[in-house]
Design an enzyme around this catalytic site. Sequence first.
Site: not given
Length: 484
Positions: A83, A158, A182
């Site tokens: 990420k 997210s 998330s």
Amino acid sequence: MPEALNLETLSITAARTAVAAGSITAASLAERHYDRIAAVDPSINSYLALSRERALTQATKIDADAKAGNPLGPLAGVPIGIKDVLTMRGAPATAGSLILKNYHPPYDATVVAKLEAAGAVLLGKLNCDEFAMGSSNENSAYGPVHNPRALDRVPGGSSGGSAAAVAAGLCVASLGTDTGGSIRQPAAFCGVVGVLPTYGRVSRYGLIAFASSLDRVGPFTRSVADAATLLEVLAGPDTLDATASSQPVATYTTEAAKPVAGLRIGVPEEYFGEGLNPEIRAAIEKSLDDLRAAGCSLHKVSLPHTKYAVPTYYVIATAEASSNLSRFDGVRFGHRSAESTTLSAMYRKSRDEGFGAEVKRRILLGTYVLSAGYYDAYYRKAQQVRTLLTRDFLTAFAQVDALVCPVTPTPAFKLGEKSGDPLQMYLEDIYSVAASLAGICGISVPCGTTQTGLPIGVQVLAKHFDEATMLRVATAIESAQASV
């Protein structure tokens, strides 16, 4: 490439075994993933940057070790995505924001270094909501991520890019971060496994901060066994992170396979009220029946302060975001406006041009709740409620070994469906933020699909540093699903 190594279903164990046996090279496995990214990702938008040179250098080293018969790490040759809120040498770290568009960190996050030391091949950086602020991955400055299970729907946020990449076969596993859901929510929306470790179980060094008392790093995988393997690599103390715990790391791969007979499973009544999609309710109830059939006993429990979790989270998280994001001022690093003639104008314009609407909204809210005259009324009160939420979980875990409940109130919604209504978007976190505030561990496991084929996830929560029990229960749920 051997027929058994289907990129969409490939496990960590299968990938490592094939590389170790020489039936495929780590380099060719990485190249096959890059070919698939080139073919599939334009419609998903999960990758922001590829680290081909670093990945192939690592793959070549793994292949040489395998050929020489040298010991191989637990992730030898396994392609993994990262990420883009985690730093990684040789790759950008944008956090999904324009303000960090040209930032290339000179160091690796601890979790990145641990993966590579275990033999992982790091394919690149994955798209995310800007500074990890969002529940749909529509807040990225580099475009939204599409759910590979239904391209007109969100992958969750997210860490939407991390979940989508695993679901689409663009990496075998990935790293995401979870501040208020998330990891768990995107895992549920995309039909993969996502783990929220106990706060302090995994180092946060090298993580671009959103809310420091809430942020956690965890894995996305295609199975609970793979999640256990990754967590075993990631967990442990870190001299670079004072919040990383020195608690011993269990052998999660062994613990996850233990039977669940005799475990007490709590069913929190507050998580099954009005607003829960009936298909999700039915799928969760089926998982509870499966656990009962496996020898678990089911017990109703109450978490009475759950109704305050969402407002409490959004006070604390935005306050910490306001503080953490103050460093992005156009001076130390990040975007600097070219249209300013004074220092104050440069600060203002750089932040205005670099931050997106959702980040600005949260900075404003956080600054407000920390301001003189409002600190006691909002921030202090929210911290007091956080303590009450934590006590709710501690009371429940005195009676049961784990909790089983929904991850989300609805399946993946359509792109644009909720982006104009922040409050509706925030309510997507209703079943995930309480565990984040309490610091306990949790996992999202696929437990079925809706009539239209959208994935459904079930959430397993366990007490602090009891990832072993969490993984045992998750394995039992997964096994029951596989036998259907």
